[in-house]
Every structure is written in structure tokens, then in C-alpha cells.
Design a protein around this motif. Sequence first.
Motif, mmCIF file in Angstrom:
data_model
loop_
_atom_site.group_PDB
_atom_site.id
_atom_site.type_symbol
_atom_site.label_atom_id
_atom_site.label_comp_id
_atom_site.label_asym_id
_atom_site.label_seq_id
_atom_site.Cartn_x
_atom_site.Cartn_y
_atom_site.Cartn_z
ATOM 1 N N PRO A 1 9.119 4.333 9.097
ATOM 2 C CA PRO A 1 9.517 5.413 8.192
ATOM 3 C C PRO A 1 8.527 6.568 8.277
ATOM 4 O O PRO A 1 7.507 6.480 8.955
ATOM 5 C CB PRO A 1 9.390 4.745 6.829
ATOM 6 C CG PRO A 1 8.176 3.865 6.996
ATOM 7 C CD PRO A 1 8.185 3.396 8.429
ATOM 8 N N ASN B 1 4.630 -4.103 5.950
ATOM 9 C CA ASN B 1 3.798 -2.890 5.835
ATOM 10 C C ASN B 1 2.322 -3.242 5.715
ATOM 11 O O ASN B 1 1.596 -2.667 4.916
ATOM 12 C CB ASN B 1 4.197 -2.096 4.586
ATOM 13 C CG ASN B 1 5.696 -2.100 4.378
ATOM 14 O OD1 ASN B 1 6.394 -1.342 5.020
ATOM 15 N ND2 ASN B 1 6.199 -2.984 3.527
ATOM 16 N N GLY B 2 1.908 -4.242 6.493
ATOM 17 C CA GLY B 2 0.499 -4.650 6.448
ATOM 18 C C GLY B 2 -0.348 -3.703 7.270
ATOM 19 O O GLY B 2 0.158 -2.739 7.861
ATOM 20 N N ASP C 1 1.208 -8.920 -1.725
ATOM 21 C CA ASP C 1 0.040 -8.223 -1.197
ATOM 22 C C ASP C 1 -1.183 -9.059 -1.597
ATOM 23 O O ASP C 1 -1.120 -9.806 -2.569
ATOM 24 C CB ASP C 1 -0.074 -6.813 -1.811
ATOM 25 C CG ASP C 1 -0.988 -5.897 -1.015
ATOM 26 O OD1 ASP C 1 -0.498 -4.904 -0.451
ATOM 27 O OD2 ASP C 1 -2.212 -6.169 -0.938
ATOM 28 N N GLU D 1 -2.448 -1.748 10.039
ATOM 29 C CA GLU D 1 -2.048 -1.401 11.423
ATOM 30 C C GLU D 1 -3.037 -2.001 12.428
ATOM 31 O O GLU D 1 -3.784 -1.280 13.091
ATOM 32 C CB GLU D 1 -1.974 0.135 11.529
ATOM 33 C CG GLU D 1 -1.529 0.687 12.868
ATOM 34 C CD GLU D 1 -0.028 0.610 13.098
ATOM 35 O OE1 GLU D 1 0.654 -0.163 12.410
ATOM 36 O OE2 GLU D 1 0.439 1.323 13.994
ATOM 37 N N GLY E 1 0.842 -1.205 0.000
ATOM 38 C CA GLY E 1 0.000 0.000 0.000
ATOM 39 C C GLY E 1 0.871 1.246 0.000
ATOM 40 O O GLY E 1 1.969 1.261 -0.586
ATOM 41 N N VAL E 2 0.398 2.290 0.667
ATOM 42 C CA VAL E 2 1.080 3.588 0.661
ATOM 43 C C VAL E 2 2.566 3.437 1.025
ATOM 44 O O VAL E 2 3.453 3.920 0.323
ATOM 45 C CB VAL E 2 0.382 4.549 1.669
ATOM 46 C CG1 VAL E 2 1.141 5.848 1.812
ATOM 47 C CG2 VAL E 2 -1.063 4.795 1.252
ATOM 48 N N ILE E 3 2.842 2.752 2.122
ATOM 49 C CA ILE E 3 4.212 2.701 2.647
ATOM 50 C C ILE E 3 5.047 1.612 1.971
ATOM 51 O O ILE E 3 6.207 1.829 1.603
ATOM 52 C CB ILE E 3 4.160 2.494 4.184
ATOM 53 C CG1 ILE E 3 3.591 3.750 4.838
ATOM 54 C CG2 ILE E 3 5.513 2.135 4.773
ATOM 55 C CD1 ILE E 3 4.346 5.025 4.533
ATOM 56 N N SER F 1 3.264 2.306 12.699
ATOM 57 C CA SER F 1 3.303 3.706 13.149
ATOM 58 C C SER F 1 3.178 3.842 14.652
ATOM 59 O O SER F 1 3.517 4.891 15.199
ATOM 60 C CB SER F 1 2.145 4.488 12.542
ATOM 61 O OG SER F 1 2.180 4.417 11.162
ATOM 62 N N SER G 1 6.959 -1.568 9.732
ATOM 63 C CA SER G 1 6.790 -0.123 9.531
ATOM 64 C C SER G 1 5.775 0.478 10.506
ATOM 65 O O SER G 1 5.493 1.682 10.427
ATOM 66 C CB SER G 1 6.288 0.155 8.103
ATOM 67 O OG SER G 1 7.227 -0.259 7.159
ATOM 68 N N PHE H 1 -3.700 -8.784 13.278
ATOM 69 C CA PHE H 1 -3.135 -9.108 11.962
ATOM 70 C C PHE H 1 -1.613 -9.301 12.083
ATOM 71 O O PHE H 1 -1.051 -10.273 11.617
ATOM 72 C CB PHE H 1 -3.452 -7.989 10.955
ATOM 73 C CG PHE H 1 -2.676 -8.131 9.678
ATOM 74 C CD1 PHE H 1 -3.151 -8.925 8.642
ATOM 75 C CD2 PHE H 1 -1.444 -7.493 9.518
ATOM 76 C CE1 PHE H 1 -2.414 -9.078 7.467
ATOM 77 C CE2 PHE H 1 -0.700 -7.645 8.348
ATOM 78 C CZ PHE H 1 -1.191 -8.442 7.320
ATOM 79 N N LYS H 2 -0.966 -8.339 12.735
ATOM 80 C CA LYS H 2 0.507 -8.389 12.798
ATOM 81 C C LYS H 2 0.963 -9.607 13.596
ATOM 82 O O LYS H 2 1.920 -10.281 13.206
ATOM 83 C CB LYS H 2 1.081 -7.110 13.418
ATOM 84 C CG LYS H 2 0.663 -5.826 12.679
ATOM 85 C CD LYS H 2 1.826 -5.038 12.116
ATOM 86 C CE LYS H 2 1.403 -3.657 11.657
ATOM 87 N NZ LYS H 2 1.868 -3.190 10.399
#
Length: 321
Positions: free
Chosen positions: A143, A90-91, A37, A93, A16-18, A120, A118, A97-98
Motif C-alpha cells: 500500500p 506489516n512487520g 503485535d 522490513e 505500526g504505521v501501516i 515496500s 505490505s 524476520f519475514k
Amino acid sequence: MSQPKPIRRVAIIGTGVIGASWTALFLANGLEVVATDVAPDAEAALKRFVAAAWPALQRLGLAPGATQNKLTFTAALVDAVKGADLVQENGPEKIDFKRTLYRQLDELLPADVIIASSSSGLTMSEIQSACERHPERCVIGHPFNPPHLVPLVEIVGGAKTAEDTIQRTAAFYTSLGKRTVRLNKEVPGHVANRLQAALAREVYHLVAEGVVSVADVDTALCWGPGLRWGILGQVMLNHLGGGQGGIEHFFKQFTGPMTAWWKVLGNPELTPEVQKKLIDGVHAEVGSRSVDELAAERDEVLLGLIEMRNQIGKANKAKVA
Ligand SMILES: NC(=O)c1ccc[n+]([C@@H]2O[C@H](COP(=O)([O-])OP(=O)(O)OC[C@H]3O[C@@H](n4cnc5c(N)ncnc54)[C@H](O)[C@@H]3O)[C@@H](O)[C@H]2O)c1
């Protein structure tokens, strides 16, 4: 510290974005990237993103051997991580899930493969407690968007992260030209997002109270303190604010007023009405510009600033040498 494993191949989980932006950065540094993904259009979207980011990365300087052809995409997680020297995750947040993902990665990967998240604001202690084999190789490498341009990466380990993992991760990001910051303790939101949250709270308060419009509060920030913060941090700026007397004089002069302002800073509630005020204000400020146009404007100025800082950094190094 053990002999560092050279990192040549990176697995990207979540594009995705990151994840897409990290992919572009890793490729520009000559690394091989295998991305995965679950979204049906992920591969095409990732390749579009990388192609669009490439001219900026070329301007900043590609590493020898850097090419978009070193990107491969697979929908299968198992294939993506096979042979990877480092995983950048980068899945979504979401802690559940993580945790499930890290348990699976821990099973799949040899002990010396770093798994960097990654995330946040989630803590690595919570994520890695799902790993039964080697939680010590899991670390947060957070990041700032977009990571292919913004240099900052915050590194923070969890209760079970090895010092060696932190050092190797920092060395890896530094070798890509990133500016790393190490957190000595886990705190929700890490450091930079907490700084942003503190400021956002006051911005929303001032707008909610009708002190200032959205456009004006943004102007106050980006044409005043924001410009200086891009050059020197808060405490260094305090040192300059004290003139020849430096930070010692700054504290003598401003401790009283500054701490009095702290007492009246706002703590707004983001009610639907306050959100509407902020949303309407943003649309008035944006006018007819699309999100893509705004991002392109941001990236163009950002690129100019980074180029200038790189040049000044090189010139200063040459003076010292
Ligand atoms: N957006 C930001 O500004 C920002 C900045 C720094 C860090 N982060 C962090 O980066 C991470 C990703 O955020 P984002 O903004 O890129 O989110 P995003 O929603 O843009 O991307 C998440 C991606 O993960 C994919 N995904 C979902 N399940 C998956 C699975 N099982 N396997 C592989 N991929 C899967 C989704 O399809 C999606 O493409 C989060 O942990 C977030 O906190 C975000």
C-alpha cells in the motif's frame, strides 16, 4: 480460477504505521479484524489510531455493518490468524524476520488463506522460499501510506505465487475501493517507490548543489508537477503536453531536450553534510508545526481530493450508463 473464498475476517500482523492504517480501512469496510503485535503498548496505540482515522473514513462512506467494535487484539500470533480469511502482514522490513514469520504462518494456515505482505521493497520470491507447504498463496500487497486514505496497492507475486492468488488478492483490494496495479516482474522497490526514489535523488542533488532551497524544491514539486500527477500520470501528461498533436508531437518536440537533461541528472551521495543541509532545510520549512499537525494537514487535503475524484468518477459512470 477457483471459487473465491469470501473474505470477512482479516488478521493484521504488526500494527505500526501501516498495520494500524490497514486496520482502520478494513474495519470501515465492515470486515472483522484481529490484530497482533509484540510492542507492549500496541493495543492502545492501535485503538487510538483507528478512533482518530474514523471521522475521515465516515466522510468517505462506511460500509454497512462497519464498526470499530469488530477489532480485537491479541498478543499471540497463533490466536490472531485462527479463522482468518486473509492475512495482511506489516512487520519490520527485514528479510530474516519475514522469512521466519512466513514459515510459521505457512504451517499455521489452511492452503486457501492468502498471506499478503505490505513490504515496500523485499521480493516475495525471497520471502516465500521459506514456506514449505503453500508458498503459492503468498503475495505482495504493497500500500501507500496511509493506506486507509491513499487508494494505490501494488500487487506482485513471487516465483511460486499462483495466478489465482494474484487475482483473488486484486479482487479483494478492489472490493475495498483500492486502485490496484499489477507488476508483471519483481523489481526491488516495486514501481511507485522506484518512481519516488528517482525523484528524491534529483531533489537531494539540487539541494546539495545549492541550486535551490529545501522549501523551494518542495514548492516546485507540490505546486507544479505534483498537482498534475494527482490527476493524470506521466505518460498521459506527455500526451497533453503535445497539444492537439498528442504524444507523437510531444516526442518530436521534447525528445532532444529531455534526454539531454537525463545526462546531467544528479547522483548525490547522502553524506552527513548533505543530510544536515536537508534536515536543516526541512526544519526551516516546518517551523513550529508538529508531525501530527502536518499529517492532519496532509490528510485533510487528501480527503478533499479523494472525495472530489470519487464524485467525478461517479458522474462519469452515470454519463456512460
Ligand atoms: N511506513 C511506510 O510508509 C510504508 C509504506 C508501505 C509499506 N510499508 C511496509 O509495511 C511494513 C511495516 O512498516 P511500518 O512502517 O508500519 O513499520 P513499523 O515499525 O511502524 O511497524 C512494524 C510493527 O511490527 C511489529 N512487530 C515486530 N515484530 C513483530 C512480531 N514478531 N509479530 C507482530 N508484530 C511485530 C512492531 O512492534 C511494529 O509495531 C514493512 O514491510 C514496510 O516496508 C511501509
